[in-house]
Scaffold this motif. Structure first.
Motif, PDB file in Angstrom:
ATOM      1  N   GLY A  66      -8.191  -4.041 -11.744  1.00 25.63           N
ATOM      2  CA  GLY A  66      -8.518  -5.296 -11.076  1.00 25.63           C
ATOM      3  C   GLY A  66      -7.508  -5.718 -10.038  1.00 25.63           C
ATOM      4  O   GLY A  66      -7.770  -6.629  -9.248  1.00 25.63           O
ATOM      5  N   ARG A  67      -6.359  -5.059 -10.027  1.00 27.62           N
ATOM      6  CA  ARG A  67      -5.326  -5.406  -9.038  1.00 27.62           C
ATOM      7  C   ARG A  67      -5.047  -4.244  -8.078  1.00 27.62           C
ATOM      8  O   ARG A  67      -4.691  -4.465  -6.927  1.00 27.62           O
ATOM      9  CB  ARG A  67      -4.033  -5.789  -9.753  1.00 27.62           C
ATOM     10  N   PHE A  68      -5.156  -3.039  -8.574  1.00 30.68           N
ATOM     11  CA  PHE A  68      -4.876  -1.851  -7.765  1.00 30.68           C
ATOM     12  C   PHE A  68      -6.183  -1.157  -7.418  1.00 30.68           C
ATOM     13  O   PHE A  68      -7.137  -1.153  -8.219  1.00 30.68           O
ATOM     14  CB  PHE A  68      -3.983  -0.871  -8.525  1.00 30.68           C
ATOM     15  N   GLN A 115      -3.705   0.854  -3.047  1.00 33.09           N
ATOM     16  CA  GLN A 115      -3.544  -0.530  -2.617  1.00 33.09           C
ATOM     17  C   GLN A 115      -3.180  -1.355  -3.840  1.00 33.09           C
ATOM     18  O   GLN A 115      -3.931  -1.369  -4.820  1.00 33.09           O
ATOM     19  CB  GLN A 115      -4.828  -1.053  -1.981  1.00 33.09           C
ATOM     20  N   MET A 116      -2.048  -2.004  -3.770  1.00 34.87           N
ATOM     21  CA  MET A 116      -1.561  -2.778  -4.914  1.00 34.87           C
ATOM     22  C   MET A 116      -1.548  -4.240  -4.531  1.00 34.87           C
ATOM     23  O   MET A 116      -0.814  -4.646  -3.616  1.00 34.87           O
ATOM     24  CB  MET A 116      -0.158  -2.299  -5.306  1.00 34.87           C
ATOM     25  N   ASP A 117      -2.353  -5.027  -5.180  1.00 33.01           N
ATOM     26  CA  ASP A 117      -2.436  -6.469  -4.928  1.00 33.01           C
ATOM     27  C   ASP A 117      -1.977  -7.247  -6.145  1.00 33.01           C
ATOM     28  O   ASP A 117      -1.880  -6.706  -7.251  1.00 33.01           O
ATOM     29  CB  ASP A 117      -3.886  -6.847  -4.579  1.00 33.01           C
ATOM     30  N   ARG A 145       0.832  -1.192   0.000  1.00 34.68           N
ATOM     31  CA  ARG A 145       0.000   0.000   0.000  1.00 34.68           C
ATOM     32  C   ARG A 145       0.866   1.239   0.000  1.00 34.68           C
ATOM     33  O   ARG A 145       1.767   1.372   0.842  1.00 34.68           O
ATOM     34  CB  ARG A 145      -0.939   0.040   1.200  1.00 34.68           C
ATOM     35  N   LEU A 146       0.596   2.111  -0.939  1.00 40.06           N
ATOM     36  CA  LEU A 146       1.254   3.417  -0.972  1.00 40.06           C
ATOM     37  C   LEU A 146       0.312   4.453  -0.379  1.00 40.06           C
ATOM     38  O   LEU A 146      -0.900   4.401  -0.599  1.00 40.06           O
ATOM     39  CB  LEU A 146       1.617   3.816  -2.400  1.00 40.06           C
ATOM     40  N   SER A 147       0.898   5.373   0.346  1.00 45.74           N
ATOM     41  CA  SER A 147       0.123   6.472   0.925  1.00 45.74           C
ATOM     42  C   SER A 147       0.695   7.783   0.428  1.00 45.74           C
ATOM     43  O   SER A 147       1.908   7.919   0.276  1.00 45.74           O
ATOM     44  CB  SER A 147       0.204   6.432   2.460  1.00 45.74           C
ATOM     45  N   ALA A 160      -3.449   5.417 -11.832  1.00 48.37           N
ATOM     46  CA  ALA A 160      -4.817   5.466 -11.297  1.00 48.37           C
ATOM     47  C   ALA A 160      -5.158   6.856 -10.807  1.00 48.37           C
ATOM     48  O   ALA A 160      -4.285   7.624 -10.391  1.00 48.37           O
ATOM     49  CB  ALA A 160      -4.970   4.463 -10.155  1.00 48.37           C
ATOM     50  N   LEU A 161      -6.424   7.158 -10.869  1.00 50.11           N
ATOM     51  CA  LEU A 161      -6.989   8.336 -10.234  1.00 50.11           C
ATOM     52  C   LEU A 161      -8.431   7.998  -9.913  1.00 50.11           C
ATOM     53  O   LEU A 161      -9.202   7.676 -10.828  1.00 50.11           O
ATOM     54  CB  LEU A 161      -6.918   9.559 -11.144  1.00 50.11           C
ATOM     55  N   SER A 162      -8.744   8.004  -8.629  1.00 46.18           N
ATOM     56  CA  SER A 162     -10.099   7.691  -8.175  1.00 46.18           C
ATOM     57  C   SER A 162     -10.529   6.347  -8.767  1.00 46.18           C
ATOM     58  O   SER A 162      -9.864   5.340  -8.537  1.00 46.18           O
ATOM     59  CB  SER A 162     -11.037   8.826  -8.566  1.00 46.18           C
TER      60      SER A 162
END
Length: 122
Positions: A60-62, A76-78, A19-21, A49-51
């Motif tokens: 589908g992953r982030f 959130q990066m999965d 997870r990046l903040s 990404a944005l919103s």
């Protein structure tokens, strides 16, 4: 002064999550979109990404989210892949009638945070 401070939490193995903040200060948080970009070695900076808008490579992953009480945006990066390895940036764009539609364009962003390296190992 406007500052966007980026940090990360989590392991970075392939298949894992991170997870990046991005904490914003010096601006009215509600007036800005916070987007995410990344730049891999030898490649151009690319939109992530944005919103609710995501690049095809991460859809589908982030997942993005926002805590307005903390003036913080999250990425959130999965299901991380080696090809997700890059320097990740957050950036703030003033909310306008066009800013969401042009989220992929770095030129619409007014402020950029420092990059944070994400290296996904196998």
């Amino acid at each position: 002064d406007v500052q966007l401070r980026v940090w990360r939490r989590g392991l970075v193995q392939a298949g894992g999550s991170l997870r990046l903040s991005c904490a914003a200060s010096g601006l009215t948080f509600s007036r800005y979109h916070l987007g995410w970009f990344r730049q891999a070695p030898g490649k151009e900076r690319e939109f992530v990404a944005l919103s609710s808008k995501y690049s095809q490579s991460v859809k589908g992953r982030f997942t993005t989210s926002r805590d307005s009480a903390k003036n913080t945006e999250y990425l959130q990066m999965d299901s991380l892949k080696r090809e997700d390895t890059a320097v990740y940036y957050c950036a703030a764009a003033l909310r306008t009638s066009d800013s969401f539609a042009y989220a992929y364009n770095p030129e619409i962003y007014d402020y950029w945070g420092q990059g944070t390296q994400v290296t996904v190992s196998s």
